[in-house]
Design a protein around this motif. Structure first.
Motif, PDB file in Angstrom:
ATOM      1  N   VAL A  55       0.802  -1.115  -0.035  1.00 11.75           N
ATOM      2  CA  VAL A  55       0.095   0.072  -0.099  1.00 11.75           C
ATOM      3  C   VAL A  55       0.885   1.145   0.056  1.00 11.75           C
ATOM      4  O   VAL A  55       2.078   1.380   0.601  1.00 11.75           O
ATOM      5  CB  VAL A  55      -1.128  -0.010   1.254  1.00 11.75           C
ATOM      6  CG1 VAL A  55      -0.274  -0.075   2.447  1.00 11.75           C
ATOM      7  CG2 VAL A  55      -1.731   1.194   1.357  1.00 11.75           C
ATOM      8  N   LEU A  56       0.567   2.211  -0.911  1.00  7.13           N
ATOM      9  CA  LEU A  56       1.417   3.311  -1.038  1.00  7.13           C
ATOM     10  C   LEU A  56       0.795   4.538  -0.196  1.00  7.13           C
ATOM     11  O   LEU A  56      -0.795   4.905  -0.136  1.00  7.13           O
ATOM     12  CB  LEU A  56       1.515   3.868  -2.568  1.00  7.13           C
ATOM     13  CG  LEU A  56       2.031   5.149  -2.671  1.00  7.13           C
ATOM     14  CD1 LEU A  56       3.656   5.251  -2.308  1.00  7.13           C
ATOM     15  CD2 LEU A  56       2.024   5.408  -4.257  1.00  7.13           C
ATOM     16  N   VAL A  57       1.431   5.247   0.607  1.00  8.06           N
ATOM     17  CA  VAL A  57       0.903   6.476   1.516  1.00  8.06           C
ATOM     18  C   VAL A  57       1.352   7.627   0.782  1.00  8.06           C
ATOM     19  O   VAL A  57       2.461   7.846   0.410  1.00  8.06           O
ATOM     20  CB  VAL A  57       1.321   6.254   2.894  1.00  8.06           C
ATOM     21  CG1 VAL A  57       1.081   7.371   3.756  1.00  8.06           C
ATOM     22  CG2 VAL A  57       0.845   5.180   3.604  1.00  8.06           C
ATOM     23  N   LEU A  58       0.503   8.779   0.655  1.00  7.76           N
ATOM     24  CA  LEU A  58       1.128   9.839   0.081  1.00  7.76           C
ATOM     25  C   LEU A  58       0.398  10.982   0.946  1.00  7.76           C
ATOM     26  O   LEU A  58      -0.386  10.829   1.995  1.00  7.76           O
ATOM     27  CB  LEU A  58      -0.029  10.302  -1.292  1.00  7.76           C
ATOM     28  CG  LEU A  58       0.236   9.329  -2.488  1.00  7.76           C
ATOM     29  CD1 LEU A  58      -0.783   9.736  -3.580  1.00  7.76           C
ATOM     30  CD2 LEU A  58       1.391   9.174  -2.946  1.00  7.76           C
ATOM     31  N   LEU A  59       0.955  12.065   0.974  1.00  5.93           N
ATOM     32  CA  LEU A  59       0.926  13.255   2.028  1.00  5.93           C
ATOM     33  C   LEU A  59       0.730  14.302   0.781  1.00  5.93           C
ATOM     34  O   LEU A  59       1.624  14.943   0.196  1.00  5.93           O
ATOM     35  CB  LEU A  59       2.003  13.592   2.597  1.00  5.93           C
ATOM     36  CG  LEU A  59       1.579  14.513   3.903  1.00  5.93           C
ATOM     37  CD1 LEU A  59       0.951  13.984   4.951  1.00  5.93           C
ATOM     38  CD2 LEU A  59       3.110  15.100   4.541  1.00  5.93           C
ATOM     39  N   ASN A  60      -0.627  15.183   1.062  1.00  6.93           N
ATOM     40  CA  ASN A  60      -1.062  16.020   0.065  1.00  6.93           C
ATOM     41  C   ASN A  60      -0.715  15.594  -1.239  1.00  6.93           C
ATOM     42  O   ASN A  60      -0.360  16.498  -2.227  1.00  6.93           O
ATOM     43  CB  ASN A  60      -0.179  17.178   0.279  1.00  6.93           C
ATOM     44  CG  ASN A  60      -0.878  18.015   1.667  1.00  6.93           C
ATOM     45  OD1 ASN A  60      -2.032  17.670   1.830  1.00  6.93           O
ATOM     46  ND2 ASN A  60      -0.124  18.965   2.194  1.00  6.93           N
ATOM     47  N   GLY A  61      -0.876  14.334  -1.682  1.00  4.94           N
ATOM     48  CA  GLY A  61      -0.923  13.861  -3.158  1.00  4.94           C
ATOM     49  C   GLY A  61       0.492  13.536  -3.262  1.00  4.94           C
ATOM     50  O   GLY A  61       0.733  13.059  -4.430  1.00  4.94           O
ATOM     51  N   LYS A  62       1.605  13.596  -2.615  1.00  7.29           N
ATOM     52  CA  LYS A  62       2.923  13.253  -2.893  1.00  7.29           C
ATOM     53  C   LYS A  62       3.372  12.124  -2.266  1.00  7.29           C
ATOM     54  O   LYS A  62       3.146  11.616  -1.040  1.00  7.29           O
ATOM     55  CB  LYS A  62       3.873  14.577  -2.808  1.00  7.29           C
ATOM     56  CG  LYS A  62       3.551  15.616  -3.463  1.00  7.29           C
ATOM     57  CD  LYS A  62       3.586  15.633  -4.785  1.00  7.29           C
ATOM     58  CE  LYS A  62       3.094  16.872  -5.539  1.00  7.29           C
ATOM     59  NZ  LYS A  62       3.144  16.889  -6.980  1.00  7.29           N
ATOM     60  N   ARG A  63       4.394  11.571  -2.872  1.00  3.29           N
ATOM     61  CA  ARG A  63       4.738   9.825  -2.073  1.00  3.29           C
ATOM     62  C   ARG A  63       5.341  10.475  -0.634  1.00  3.29           C
ATOM     63  O   ARG A  63       6.203  11.252  -0.477  1.00  3.29           O
ATOM     64  CB  ARG A  63       5.909   9.409  -2.855  1.00  3.29           C
ATOM     65  CG  ARG A  63       6.766   8.125  -2.392  1.00  3.29           C
ATOM     66  CD  ARG A  63       7.608   7.643  -3.096  1.00  3.29           C
ATOM     67  NE  ARG A  63       7.147   6.875  -4.284  1.00  3.29           N
ATOM     68  CZ  ARG A  63       6.714   5.605  -4.198  1.00  3.29           C
ATOM     69  NH1 ARG A  63       6.955   4.957  -2.903  1.00  3.29           N
ATOM     70  NH2 ARG A  63       6.283   4.854  -5.205  1.00  3.29           N
ATOM     71  N   ARG A  64       5.206   9.529   0.295  1.00  4.36           N
ATOM     72  CA  ARG A  64       5.693   9.552   1.612  1.00  4.36           C
ATOM     73  C   ARG A  64       6.555   8.589   1.837  1.00  4.36           C
ATOM     74  O   ARG A  64       6.429   7.312   1.532  1.00  4.36           O
ATOM     75  CB  ARG A  64       4.647   9.603   2.726  1.00  4.36           C
ATOM     76  CG  ARG A  64       5.239   9.795   4.248  1.00  4.36           C
ATOM     77  CD  ARG A  64       4.217  10.482   5.086  1.00  4.36           C
ATOM     78  NE  ARG A  64       4.559  10.596   6.487  1.00  4.36           N
ATOM     79  CZ  ARG A  64       5.531  11.615   6.690  1.00  4.36           C
ATOM     80  NH1 ARG A  64       5.869  12.654   6.057  1.00  4.36           N
ATOM     81  NH2 ARG A  64       5.835  11.752   7.917  1.00  4.36           N
ATOM     82  N   HIS A  65       7.504   8.791   2.590  1.00  3.47           N
ATOM     83  CA  HIS A  65       8.850   7.710   2.773  1.00  3.47           C
ATOM     84  C   HIS A  65       8.407   6.474   3.385  1.00  3.47           C
ATOM     85  O   HIS A  65       7.536   6.574   4.390  1.00  3.47           O
ATOM     86  CB  HIS A  65      10.109   8.685   3.163  1.00  3.47           C
ATOM     87  CG  HIS A  65       9.840   8.982   4.587  1.00  3.47           C
ATOM     88  ND1 HIS A  65       9.196  10.343   4.627  1.00  3.47           N
ATOM     89  CD2 HIS A  65       9.857   8.715   5.949  1.00  3.47           C
ATOM     90  CE1 HIS A  65       9.426  10.704   6.131  1.00  3.47           C
ATOM     91  NE2 HIS A  65       9.365   9.675   6.750  1.00  3.47           N
ATOM     92  N   ASN A  66       8.943   5.432   3.383  1.00  2.00           N
ATOM     93  CA  ASN A  66       8.664   4.413   4.494  1.00  2.00           C
ATOM     94  C   ASN A  66       9.498   4.646   5.784  1.00  2.00           C
ATOM     95  O   ASN A  66      10.309   5.582   5.811  1.00  2.00           O
ATOM     96  CB  ASN A  66       9.137   3.053   3.731  1.00  2.00           C
ATOM     97  CG  ASN A  66       8.455   2.692   2.528  1.00  2.00           C
ATOM     98  OD1 ASN A  66       8.943   2.385   1.437  1.00  2.00           O
ATOM     99  ND2 ASN A  66       7.053   2.672   2.611  1.00  2.00           N
ATOM    100  N   GLN A  67       9.109   3.544   6.564  1.00  2.00           N
ATOM    101  CA  GLN A  67       9.882   3.549   7.930  1.00  2.00           C
ATOM    102  C   GLN A  67      11.218   2.873   7.652  1.00  2.00           C
ATOM    103  O   GLN A  67      11.303   2.167   6.705  1.00  2.00           O
ATOM    104  CB  GLN A  67       8.965   2.705   8.814  1.00  2.00           C
ATOM    105  CG  GLN A  67       8.671   1.593   8.702  1.00  2.00           C
ATOM    106  CD  GLN A  67       7.733   0.695   9.236  1.00  2.00           C
ATOM    107  OE1 GLN A  67       6.484   1.445   9.231  1.00  2.00           O
ATOM    108  NE2 GLN A  67       7.679  -0.409   9.700  1.00  2.00           N
ATOM    109  N   ALA A  68      12.019   3.061   8.821  1.00  2.00           N
ATOM    110  CA  ALA A  68      13.531   2.272   8.820  1.00  2.00           C
ATOM    111  C   ALA A  68      13.315   1.112   9.230  1.00  2.00           C
ATOM    112  O   ALA A  68      14.118  -0.001   8.724  1.00  2.00           O
ATOM    113  CB  ALA A  68      14.362   3.343   9.218  1.00  2.00           C
ATOM    114  N   LEU A  69      12.423   0.689  10.016  1.00  2.00           N
ATOM    115  CA  LEU A  69      12.126  -0.533  10.619  1.00  2.00           C
ATOM    116  C   LEU A  69      11.683  -1.801   9.578  1.00  2.00           C
ATOM    117  O   LEU A  69      10.384  -1.409   8.935  1.00  2.00           O
ATOM    118  CB  LEU A  69      11.358  -0.492  11.860  1.00  2.00           C
ATOM    119  CG  LEU A  69      11.120  -1.889  12.615  1.00  2.00           C
ATOM    120  CD1 LEU A  69      12.220  -2.319  13.206  1.00  2.00           C
ATOM    121  CD2 LEU A  69       9.746  -1.629  13.540  1.00  2.00           C
ATOM    122  N   LEU A  70      12.239  -2.865   9.562  1.00  2.00           N
ATOM    123  CA  LEU A  70      11.564  -4.192   8.958  1.00  2.00           C
ATOM    124  C   LEU A  70      10.688  -4.778   9.974  1.00  2.00           C
ATOM    125  O   LEU A  70      11.286  -5.019  11.067  1.00  2.00           O
ATOM    126  CB  LEU A  70      12.745  -5.013   8.350  1.00  2.00           C
ATOM    127  CG  LEU A  70      13.054  -4.851   6.974  1.00  2.00           C
ATOM    128  CD1 LEU A  70      14.417  -5.670   6.743  1.00  2.00           C
ATOM    129  CD2 LEU A  70      12.094  -5.474   5.985  1.00  2.00           C
TER     130      LEU A  70
END
Length: 925
Positions: free
Chosen positions: A182-197
């Motif tokens: 699932v891709l998360v956007l913030l105000n329509g722009k890509r948000r970075h992933n977490q560092a944790l696996l």
């Protein structure tokens, strides 16, 4: 890293050099009958991407170019209004009076389409949920992930326990798939992933998600959930769908104070959120938000019934009679009980099973400013700081190879302390060239930092230091940084070719990813005396070793083309294609074709066929670590193991015949209906199927042992120099899966007495099944390693760890200053499968929980709410297998770890904390 920051600052410098003036439309929206201001009214401008909402005082402001514009005003429980304004280098005041009615708000959405046509969520080609901040607040939750979990049936976010770092970050999923799909956007722009696996036996094991709880609730305007594969539109990790969080940028001040606690008397929560919107002259509004969330731990552990000082749970010795064995066990048991009484050992509180303790601090800056007649600059900055504490398994005095008696004569409960920094900055500039050529240039830089510290623990191999051995350890840090630059253009050619719309959008994207593992201090990971047989490294979480340290980069180029057209008044088509090329992996093309046909005003049919592509995350490619995990051993309960997670391209993986990672490929099918059944009622039903080929998972545990598989594993590990490791796991493209499901949303507003009631019935049915036989290793024989390669437990985690159904029936009643909200949610069945023994499988039946809140607005600026979540104090089913080995019954099955676990932790529906009550104050100035 230097390249990431260079591109970020270069973009920021360029965008902030633009300056000019603009025209504005301002006004005030009020209720026709009462004359009161209406906050939260949705305002959209036709044929543009411009829109806003009214602030706490009912005021709004729009920056528009010269020309004639149609503006739509929509609000729950009121009839919509569309007004036309003409602008010619002048500011306009447009006050609106909305009449109460029974029309349902069909929200105008951003995600899922690049067209400027105003489309509600029942008119789009794809299923989209639009969740307002008001709906989020009525849940009584204080974190975005848990808020969405209660109002979006296709969304799942379950808190984990005894899962190392994942105790502090909730895995979030759509349609029963993984957090990395699932891709998360913030105000329509890509948000970075977490560092944790996510590694240690959780939902989404082996995946990397996006931490929604880094976003301040006080700054959220609404959340849009696109429930459809959108890899061709937004990026390769949108196999399950897209979540777009839209932040506030209106004037006024709002504040919220929340205090609550669970019925059991623990788990207190406190939250303070403040938002303030500042007018920047005639340019626009700048929004500032701060959010503080303090969450105490909960504990639902049972009374421990196992060995403490003497290990009476011993096996029968060679040539020992059955009677002699039982007598020996009984003697040891009696000795143990005597020592427990003598030392006053507390059997009630030697494990923490529940929510971890987390303190969360958020800040936000968000705005959109008109800097020229046809040019806007926009920006969003978010900073999050979090401190967390979770615990591992208790180390008992009889476990002499894991403790130092001089420090902990009665054993100890080791603690994992997390420090998380998350920050992001978005700067963009958009505008219009010539006649209708819209353009947008943006840059997002963000990162996530996760530091591990271990306290109240020891490195048992330092036993010679006695009481001078350290009890706190720095265990290392994970970092992920990302910089994404996007440029897009679009134009609607509809009028030129005689169609209502023919929008063409195209764009380019360049992304830089950086992943780092920083080693912990030496004492956190080193075995100082391997010959002693004592465990090396900090108990509960051995630190990252220098051999695990990495600092890897990759870049991703992408280009897309997106066409959306109203062929006729009835037929809407959308086609999209996207090509992505990864520097460390390769490229792939994803496409999508969607259509919606309106048979009548009250009935439309829509469907989509698309394919997706998800490259292995940079975390999955380069992560490695040695950690302590507890596994289920027949007749022995949970036992600790030093487990190595080895890089897919390393020598250990090569020795086991694990092939290099390749991309997951998906095919998505969906078919649905949308209906405006009545002027006040909407219905959407969408069926879907998602086939994923070569899904990336973590293997089962290759364990040392006396079996053929165990002996071969030991030989391979020793040959690779991993003599201290007792088990190994790897990332690999192990399985193909098929997910099928159905989403249903029925919503309407109705007059009830002197007030109005909004009713919503929403549900999701989903089923994921592994297709065919797993293929993990190219060399290891399946007849020997079949259950190890991808065992029953891992299959169950994909198929049953998340509810296969979730239904919510909610109603909100409003009468003058009074409002109340009642929501009933049914969570479907989940299961936890044992790796080896079917008799130890756990099946947890569906459960229904009820939430209720009542609010009263004392003045225009103050509202008080009192409420409860899970007001009937419902818990999941208890673990069915509650027998455990005793002195006289040594062969009983044990799935409760000597009764410490009352409820299952491998598969959860809604947690196991019970009822929760709270009060809140909302201020609007």
């Amino acid at each position: 890293m230097k390249r990431i920051y260079f591109f970020g600052w270069l973009s920021l410098f360029y965008l902030l050099t633009v300056a000019a003036y603009a025209q504005n439309v301002r006004g005030h929206v009020t209720d026709l009958e009462t004359g009161e201001s209406l906050p939260g009214v949705t305002i959209a401008v036709a044929n543009t991407t411009t829109g806003t909402t009214t602030d706490a005082k009912g005021n709004y402001s729009l920056s528009l170019t010269n020309g004639t514009h149609q503006i739509q005003f929509s609000f729950v429980g009121y009839n919509n209004q569309i007004r036309e304004v003409s602008i010619n280098n002048n500011d306009i005041t447009l006050n609106i009076v909305l009449a109460p009615g029974t029309q349902t708000l069909t929200d105008v959405v951003i995600v899922g389409s690049r067209s400027t046509q105003i489309r509600s969520n029942v008119e789009t080609v794809a299923p989209i949920d639009v969740i307002s901040v008001r709906e989020l607040q009525t849940t009584g939750q204080i974190e975005p992930g848990q808020m969405m979990n209660m109002v979006a049936p296709s969304f799942n976010s379950s808190r984990q326990t005894l899962a190392d770092g994942t105790d502090h970050i909730d895995p979030a999923t759509l349609r029963g798939l993984g957090p990395d799909q699932v891709l998360v956007l913030l105000n329509g722009k890509r948000r970075h992933n977490q560092a944790l696996l996510n590694l240690n036996g959780t939902v989404g094991r082996g995946s990397v998600g996006t931490d929604l709880n880094t976003i301040p609730v006080a700054g959220i305007e609404r959340i849009e959930v696109l429930r459809e594969g959108a890899a061709s539109q937004y990026g390769s990790d949108a196999i399950a769908g897209v979540i777009n969080v839209v932040m506030k940028k209106d004037t006024g001040t709002t504040a919220n104070l929340h205090l609550g606690q669970f019925y059991e008397g623990d788990g207190s929560n406190a939250q303070v959120g403040v938002y303030h919107g500042i007018k920047a002259g005639n340019l626009g509004v700048i929004g500032i938000a701060a959010d503080v969330r303090l969450r105490e731990a909960t504990n639902r552990a049972g009374r421990y019934t196992g060995p403490v000082y003497q290990n009476w749970n011993v096996s029968q010795l060679p040539n020992e009679s059955q009677e002699g064995w039982l007598n020996r066990r009984q003697t040891l048991y009696n000795q143990d009980q005597a020592l427990i009484n003598q030392n006053n050992f507390n059997l009630e509180n030697n494990l923490l099973v529940g929510n971890s303790a987390v303190d969360n601090f958020n800040g936000m800056l968000n705005g959109r400013l008109k800097v020229a007649p046809k040019t806007e600059v926009y920006f969003t900055g978010i900073l999050n700081y979090r401190k967390g504490m979770g615990a591992g398994f208790y180390r008992y005095p009889y476990q002499t190879n894991q403790l130092i008696p001089e420090i902990f004569p009665n054993g100890f409960l080791p603690e994992i302390h997390s420090t998380i920094w998350d920050r992001s900055g978005l700067v963009g500039i958009s505008g219009e060239w010539g006649k209708g050529w819209r353009w947008d240039l943006s840059n997002v830089i963000g990162g996530n930092y996760f530091r591990f510290d271990v306290e109240n623990s020891v490195n048992a191999s330092q036993y010679e230091l006695g009481a001078n051995a350290p009890t706190t350890f720095y265990a290392g840090t994970l970092k992920f940084n990302q910089n994404t630059s996007d440029f897009g253009v679009s134009k609607d050619f509809g009028q030129a070719i005689g169609l209502q719309s023919f929008n063409v959008a195209a764009g380019l994207s360049y992304r830089l990813d950086n992943y780092q593992i920083l080693a912990g201090e030496e004492a956190s990971y080193r075995n100082f005396n391997p010959a002693s047989g004592r465990a090396g490294g900090a108990q509960v979480f051995p630190g990252y070793q220098p051999a695990n340290a990495v600092n890897e980069n990759r870049n991703v180029f992408a280009g897309y083309l997106d066409i959306e057209t109203d062929i006729t008044d009835k037929l809407l088509l959308n086609a999209a294609g996207r090509y992505e090329d990864y520097s460390d992996f390769g490229g792939n093309l994803a496409g999508k074709l969607s259509a919606r046909y309106k048979f009548a005003e009250f009935f439309s049919l829509r469907g989509t066929l698309s394919n997706g592509f998800r490259a292995p995350s940079i975390h999955q490619r380069y992560f490695s670590a040695i950690s302590t995990v507890f596994i289920s051993v027949p007749n022995q309960g949970l036992q600790p193991r030093q487990q190595g997670t080895f890089r897919n391209d390393g020598p250990v993986a090569a020795a086991f015949g694990i092939p290099s990672l390749k991309a997951e490929k998906s095919t998505n099918y969906s078919l649905g209906i949308t209906s405006q059944l009545l002027p006040n009622m909407t219905l959407t039903i969408d069926a879907y199927r998602i086939d994923i080929k070569d899904r990336i998972v973590l293997t089962g545990q290759f364990q040392r042992g006396t079996s053929a598989a165990g002996q071969q594993t030991a030989a391979l590990l020793d040959a690779a120099g991993q003599t201290d490791v007792q088990a190994a796991i790897f990332f690999t493209n192990a399985v193909n899966t098929r997910t099928e499901g159905l989403d249903v949303v029925l919503s309407g507003d109705y007059p009830l007495g002197q007030g109005t009631i909004n009713l919503t019935l929403a549900g999701n049915l989903n089923k994921t099944e592994v297709q065919g036989e797993p293929k993990v290793s190219e060399t290891l024989p399946t007849e020997v390693f079949g259950n190890v390669l991808f065992n029953r437990q891992e299959r169950g985690r994909l198929e049953w760890a998340q509810p296969r159904s979730k239904f919510t029936l909610g109603g909100t009643y409003r009468l003058n200053n009074f409002s109340s909200n009642l929501r009933v949610t049914r969570f479907g069945e989940v299961k936890a499968l044992d790796p080896n023994t079917p008799q130890l499988d756990e099946d947890f039946s569906p459960k229904t929980i009820t939430d209720l809140s009542v609010s009263y607005r004392f003045t225009k600026w103050l509202q008080f709410t009192i409420g409860g979540n899970n007001i009937f104090d419902v818990y999941p089913d208890k673990l069915a297998v509650t027998q455990y080995p005793t002195a006289t019954n040594p062969t009983s099955l044990d799935n409760s770890s000597f009764d410490r676990f009352v409820y299952g932790r491998a598969a959860t529906q809604f947690g196991f904390n019970g009822g929760y009550y709270y009060g809140s104050l909302a201020f609007n100035f």
